[in-house]
Structures are given as C-alpha cells and as structure tokens.
Design an enzyme around this catalytic site. Structure first.
Site, PDB file in Angstrom:
ATOM      1  CD  GLU A   1      -2.975  -0.959   0.113  1.00 56.50           C
ATOM      2  OE1 GLU A   1      -2.584  -1.182  -1.053  1.00 56.50           O
ATOM      3  OE2 GLU A   1      -4.127  -0.639   0.406  1.00 56.50           O
TER       4      GLU A   1
ATOM      5  CB  THR B   1      -5.345   6.404  -3.145  1.00 58.71           C
ATOM      6  OG1 THR B   1      -6.046   5.286  -3.675  1.00 58.71           O
ATOM      7  CG2 THR B   1      -5.561   6.457  -1.647  1.00 58.71           C
TER       8      THR B   1
END
Lengths: 306, 306
Positions: free
Chosen positions: B128, B181
């Site tokens: 991530e 994101t």
C-alpha cells in the site's frame, strides 16, 4: 402508585475516547429521591438534603426536567420532589444528571410509563441545559439506561445501550476543587486535526468492540483520548501522576470523568479497582489535596426503586 | 506445499463513518493469484493477466509486500507470483490491497504459517505504501481477516475483527473514471470541526454496535460521513443522485468506497442489494457514464484457497 423512592446513579461521561457520546452508570454512588404525587398541579421541590441547591422549580434541574415531561402530558395532578444529594455538584460524575434523570424516571413510573427511555433522556436533557448551558445526554443516558450508553446522534436523538461486561469496575477520585462544565468546555478548541480525530474514532470503535466481546485488554487499549484530555487535564491537580499510578496498579485505563475534576479508572474485578483506589489516594495524600473516592461495579440497571 | 492458487478479495475501506479505520471484504469480487515456491531466492512476478501493471518486483505491490515478509525470515528459496487481475486499479475497491494481501497470505501458507494475521497486514501495508504513498491498512486488513475490520491503531498496529451479520450485502458501482488515492487524499482538509468529529465517532460507535447486535437499522443510521464524503463526493459523477436512488431502493446506507470513484451501498439481503444495483445503474445510464457493478455478500473468510 402515590410515592416512589429511588436510587439515581452517578455517571461517568466521555470515558476517555468518547467525548460527548459515551457514558456509564455507577452502582454504589448516587443520590436518593422521593417523588410524591400530589393534588396541586406542577412540580414542587420540597427539600434538598446534603447540598445547598435552589428549591425554586425553574432553577432546579430536577424541577425543569420534570416540567419538560409534564408539558407533554395532560396530567391533572402534580408532584413533590425531595432530593437526598450524595453526589457533589461540580464533581464531574453527573450530579445534575442524577437529579434530572431521577425526577423524570420516577414521574414516568408513577404515571404508568407513558414514555420510553429515550423520551426520558430528552426530558432530562432540559435539566442539563439548565446546569451547563448545553442539553447534553452523555450523563443522563447512562443514568436512565444503565451500563454503557452511546449517544449516536442528537438530531434525531438516538441512544444506544451497549453491552457491559460483568467484571468491569470503576474507581473514581474527586479532588476537592470545582471545575464548572461550562469552563471546561470553553478551553476546548473548536477544531481538531484530522489525524487525531481518526485515532479517536479508532479507539471508540475499539472500546465498543471490546465491550461486546468482553475483551478487557482491548477495552484498556482503547481508553485513550487524544483530543480532550491533553487540554482539560491541566485543570486537574496531579492528573498525570494519578493516571500513571492507576495504570501501574493494574487499571485497564484512566481518564477524566466528564469535564472533571474527578478522575476515573476502569479495572477488571473489584480487587484491582480497590488497588487502583489506594494508588490514587496515595498521590493526593502526598501532595495534600482532599478527595472523595469511590469504587463501584458498572451499574447495568440504572435508576432503581428503593 | 509447493504451489497455491488463491482468491483474494476486493475490499471497501472507510465504510462512510470510519475513515482510515474501517473496512470490509467482498465475496464475489477479487483477483486470483498463483504463488509457486522456487529454488531461486527472492520474488519474481511472472505474469499479470487482465491489467497492464509493472512486473519488476520492486515496482509491484505484491512483490514489495512479499519481500517485506521474506525479510523477516531466513528463507532459502524464493517465490514466483502470477496475478489474474480482475479488480481494476484506481477503482476504489482495494486493487493494490488484494495483490499485496494475497501475496503475503499465500507465502505464509507455503511457509507453514510462521506469521499471524496482524503480521501479514504489516507486510501487506508495504504494498500500500508503494501504491499510494501511505502504508494504510484499511483495505489489506479486511482482505486478510475477512468481514469487517477496525484498524484501532497503527502505533502499535492493532487490528480488530468485528462481528459481521450474515444478511449483509454490498452493492458497488464503479464509474469508469480514475481517482488516484493520492489525489483524493490531497483535497482533504487537515483539520475538522470538533462538532463534526463528535458526530463521526458517534456513528463509528453506532456502526460497531449495530454489527455486533445485528441491528440492521442501526447499521443504516450510522452509515453517515460528515467529514470526508462532503469533500470527496465532488470528484465522483452524480454521487448525490446515486446515493439518493440507492437509499430509495432500500439500501441501509450508501457512501464512497475507499477514496472512490466506486460508490458502495449496504443492504439487508441479496434481493435488496440487487434492487439497489438496478437503481445505481439507471443513474449512470441516464447520464451516459460507463460502469462496472457488483453485488456481493460480505466475505467473512477473506482470502481463500481455490
């Protein structure tokens, strides 16, 4: 039923991470109230034992809460209220909430329960409005529902009763100084960092989860307050030391009760809660501050008929 | 075990009120991965089917996560990873998380489970970090634990598996636009009002409580986001209409999946979830936006061996 005598509990609001939303009820600390049905309409406060508080109905939190309830009825009679006040006003364990909640709970009993518990919270909040300027529910809700409660929302009012593990005990120490809720509110910032807010709602989630799963360790890990405690704790003498010593004595967590100055700790089991009480006392004895101290099981029932 | 083929699920992070802390796993939406033990040390991404993503180990989230795990072992062999990518990157349903989580889960299986699930979250977070710049856990945690998960804390990493009611279904619509994101993070404010923060943690408490008590109505009432959704929803075409129509079709709640642009709704029962899908589709068909749509039970198990 013409008369009812009740125990109405002290409460701990906020419970570290849950500022303005979480609260819990105590079992052995609280006021007694006698509520009597009388022919004369309206509400009369006949006697307050133990504290010097206003008897005028409109200046008394129990009176105001009772009137809020009665305003939604067509009641052809009235009530007299006598309060045996064991909870000190300004101690941070829901003194006004106990009186407000007790009054409306007892009147609702005498009337044959026309209102549900959330309605009673709504009426009792009017007492809180008088006491603090803010009609908050985080003390009156646990007094009325018992156990842990969550005020999920005010608009509409949505109170959630949270599962409360059996072995959970609270220790509360009240240093004999007064912190007014309104003053304790004024020093708070109106904005918080998103980063801290995220940590805080992570802990709220953890605490609620720990309560349902009876995971005492998780309850302890979640009893952290990144937002209010760092600011308000400066109003409380030796807060950091009391907290440190409580945790050292085995408390799951420790924080400010409501807006203070009382400090609470939660422990698994009465024995640990008593050890925590000894540790807290020691701190205030060393620095020479007078205190009251209480050890109590969490009260799952709330207000009780005596 | 020399080789393992797995299903690794798509996930919904944030779940309205739980920004950065809550997530859930989907059951019928996800990638497949084949992980093979090989003599050559290290990690090789041999093939990615379905998407054009980097094969270089250090540039691939699965590769980076796998290396993070292996760095804490004395493994004398290596792994080849093949990814059948069904989740579109940038869709907001945990595409990178599925690959990162899948890689570390499968390698841990082959190694005989030397690591616990929280360790696996920690390794997958490195994937991530590569994908978004932030090593967040709110997608990898539900992929690895299944069901609803709460990231209570990052320091130390504390992941709580939350009880997930059986009849809970998700509907997810992915409008065919990309929201990165990192971009979706940049538009957020770094401070929030205390008032909104309180409402938000009230809802987190309500949602967690609703999940444990299987109170679908409370789950629905708690699916409100006062902080992130008002800002991020402007990046998503027709968000307000999709939400409105979903609720009208019977959804318990509706919000942005992760950082978007996917929109999710939760419903009680598959039938309602399908009606919600029809309502969502209709909105995008009217305005002429291409979309993918999924209806899925909440996946309580997480990653599965195929």
């Amino acid at each position: 039923m013409e008369q009812i005598k009740i125990f109405t509990p002290a409460t701990i609001a906020n419970v570290s991470c849950g500022f303005d939303v979480l609260g819990l009820a105590l079992d052995t600390v609280g006021d007694e109230m006698i509520i009597k049905k009388v022919a004369k309409k309206g509400v009369t406060i006949t006697k307050i034992i133990g504290q010097n508080l206003p008897l005028e109905t409109h200046k008394n939190v129990a009176g105001v809460a009772a009137l809020a309830l009665l305003s939604e009825t067509n009641c052809e009679f009235g009530f007299e209220i006598e309060i045996i006040k064991n909870i000190k006003p300004g101690s941070g364990i829901g003194s006004s909430a106990a009186s407000s909640a007790g009054a409306v709970w007892a009147i609702n009993e005498i009337l044959g329960k026309p209102f549900n518990t959330t309605d009673l919270v709504r009426f009792a909040m009017e007492g809180e409005r008088l006491a603090t300027g803010v009609p908050h529910a985080d003390n009156v809700a646990p007094a009325l529902f018992g156990g842990f409660t969550l005020v999920r929302s005010y608009q509409p009012l949505d109170i959630i009763s949270i599962h409360t593990p059996n072995e959970l005990f609270a220790t509360v120490i009240h240093p004999q100084i007064e912190v007014k809720t309104s003053d304790a509110r004024e020093i708070l910032k109106t904005t918080v960092s998103l980063k801290d807010a995220i940590k805080q709602w992570g802990n709220v989630g953890g605490l609620i989860s720990g309560l349902y799963t009876e995971d005492y360790d998780l309850i302890g890990r979640s009893l952290e307050d990144y937002i209010i405690e760092p600011i308000r704790s400066i109003l409380i003498p030796a807060f950091d030391t009391v907290k440190q010593q409580s945790l050292k004595a085995g408390a799951l967590g420790c924080g400010i009760s409501g807006s203070g100055p009382s400090i609470f700790a939660l422990s698994k089991g009465e024995e640990t809660a008593k050890k925590v009480a000894d540790a807290m006392k020691m701190v205030y004895e060393k620095v020479g501050i007078d205190y009251d101290i209480h050890v109590s099981k969490i009260n799952k029932k709330g207000i009780k008929i005596l």
